[in-house]
Design an enzyme around this catalytic site. Structure first.
Site, PDB file in Angstrom:
ATOM      1  N   SER A 224       0.801  -1.221   0.000  1.00 54.89           N
ATOM      2  CA  SER A 224       0.000   0.000   0.000  1.00 54.89           C
ATOM      3  C   SER A 224       0.838   1.277   0.000  1.00 54.89           C
ATOM      4  CB  SER A 224      -0.939   0.020   1.218  1.00 54.89           C
ATOM      5  OG  SER A 224      -0.213   0.191   2.417  1.00 54.89           O
TER       6      SER A 224
ATOM      7  N   LYS B 118       0.759   4.377   7.073  1.00 58.83           N
ATOM      8  CA  LYS B 118       0.240   5.183   5.969  1.00 58.83           C
ATOM      9  C   LYS B 118       0.857   6.580   6.055  1.00 58.83           C
ATOM     10  CE  LYS B 118      -2.840   1.956   4.865  1.00 58.83           C
ATOM     11  NZ  LYS B 118      -2.726   1.132   3.639  1.00 58.83           N
TER      12      LYS B 118
ATOM     13  N   SER C 272      -4.643   0.617  -1.841  1.00 56.16           N
ATOM     14  CA  SER C 272      -4.501   0.891  -0.415  1.00 56.16           C
ATOM     15  C   SER C 272      -5.874   1.080   0.209  1.00 56.16           C
ATOM     16  CB  SER C 272      -3.663   2.166  -0.199  1.00 56.16           C
ATOM     17  OG  SER C 272      -3.654   2.533   1.166  1.00 56.16           O
TER      18      SER C 272
END
Length: 262
Positions: free
Chosen positions: A69, A124, A227
């Site tokens: 991701s 992230k 993602s």
């Protein structure tokens, strides 16, 4: 698996054995006698385990990238280090802040406890801060109505699956990094969950617009069409932040990846 909890329990158990040995059992042993097994494999390990627990809880924690991701910034199999004190010191396990630190900023790559499953760590990039309006329409990211600057770069070849993605250099809050888009992927967000503050988001065929609530963050992966992030499962509470990723320290088969990343 909650490794932090397991390490805490091991530290607690060996600490109890160490105290029993120091305060009581050691005085009963004959001088020069061999230590019993529970001392050799329990009490004697306590200082080492305590040091590991303290280092991992308050200074730096290793983390392995499990998915794609964050490609191209981070690859599957990268071993990274996470700074545990840059955003302030938090109590292990429960995450309560005890010493303040720097504010989380747009563009930071952060590790956090996944809101739907707090025992799982995710990584992230922070896109929206509390109070921000984040828009991702037709794959163009905007913050508070201002498009995030980006420029096209050569297409990115995925070596594992041998296909190309569109690659863009994006600049957010002075941080420059690369993102990927797949031409055949839709702009709309599929399979949106019913997450807290879901009413702060509006979804349509072109993407979404979300208002970030207080004490929360909006995060996205750099591999935008591959993602599952705040677009799907919602905002990250401040209390879930684990730390800031800052260094790749190892990667099996590709030692050239060792070093810092954007």
């Amino acid at each position: 698996m909650n490794f932090a909890l397991i390490l805490f329990l091991i530290t607690l158990a060996t600490g109890i054995l160490w105290l029993i040995d120091v305060l009581y059992a050691r005085k009963l042993r004959a001088p020069g006698s061999k230590n019993p097994i529970w001392v050799e494999w329990g009490a004697s390990l306590f200082p080492v385990i305590l040091a590991v627990f303290a280092l991992r809880s308050f200074v730096v924690e290793p983390f392995k990238i499990p998915s794609g991701s964050m490609i191209p910034t981070l690859q599957v199999g990268d071993y990274i280090l996470v700074n545990k004190f840059t955003y302030g010191l938090r109590l292990p396990i429960i995450g309560t802040e005890i010493v303040g630190g720097n504010a989380v900023e747009r563009g930071d790559v952060v590790v956090f406890r996944y809101p739907p499953e707090p025992n799982v760590d995710y990584i992230k990039r922070v896109i929206g801060l509390p109070g921000d309006t984040v828009s991702y329409q037709n794959k163009q990211l905007s913050i508070n109505g201002v498009p995030v600057p980006r420029k096209a770069e050569p297409d990115y070849l995925h070596p594992d699956r041998m296909y190309y993605s569109k690659q863009y250099q994006e600049t957010l809050n002075g941080v420059t990094y690369d993102t990927l888009n797949d031409s055949d992927a839709p702009a709309f967000v599929p399979d949106v969950a019913r997450f807290p503050y879901r009413d702060q988001c509006r979804y349509d065929s072109n993407g979404f617009v979300c208002k970030v609530p207080a004490d929360h963050y909006f995060v996205m992966g750099d591999n935008r069409d591959n993602s599952k992030d705040s677009r799907v499962w919602g905002f990250v509470p401040d209390a879930n932040i684990v730390g800031k990723a800052f260094f790749i320290w190892f990667h099996w088969g590709d030692l050239g990846r060792i070093g810092s990343f954007r």
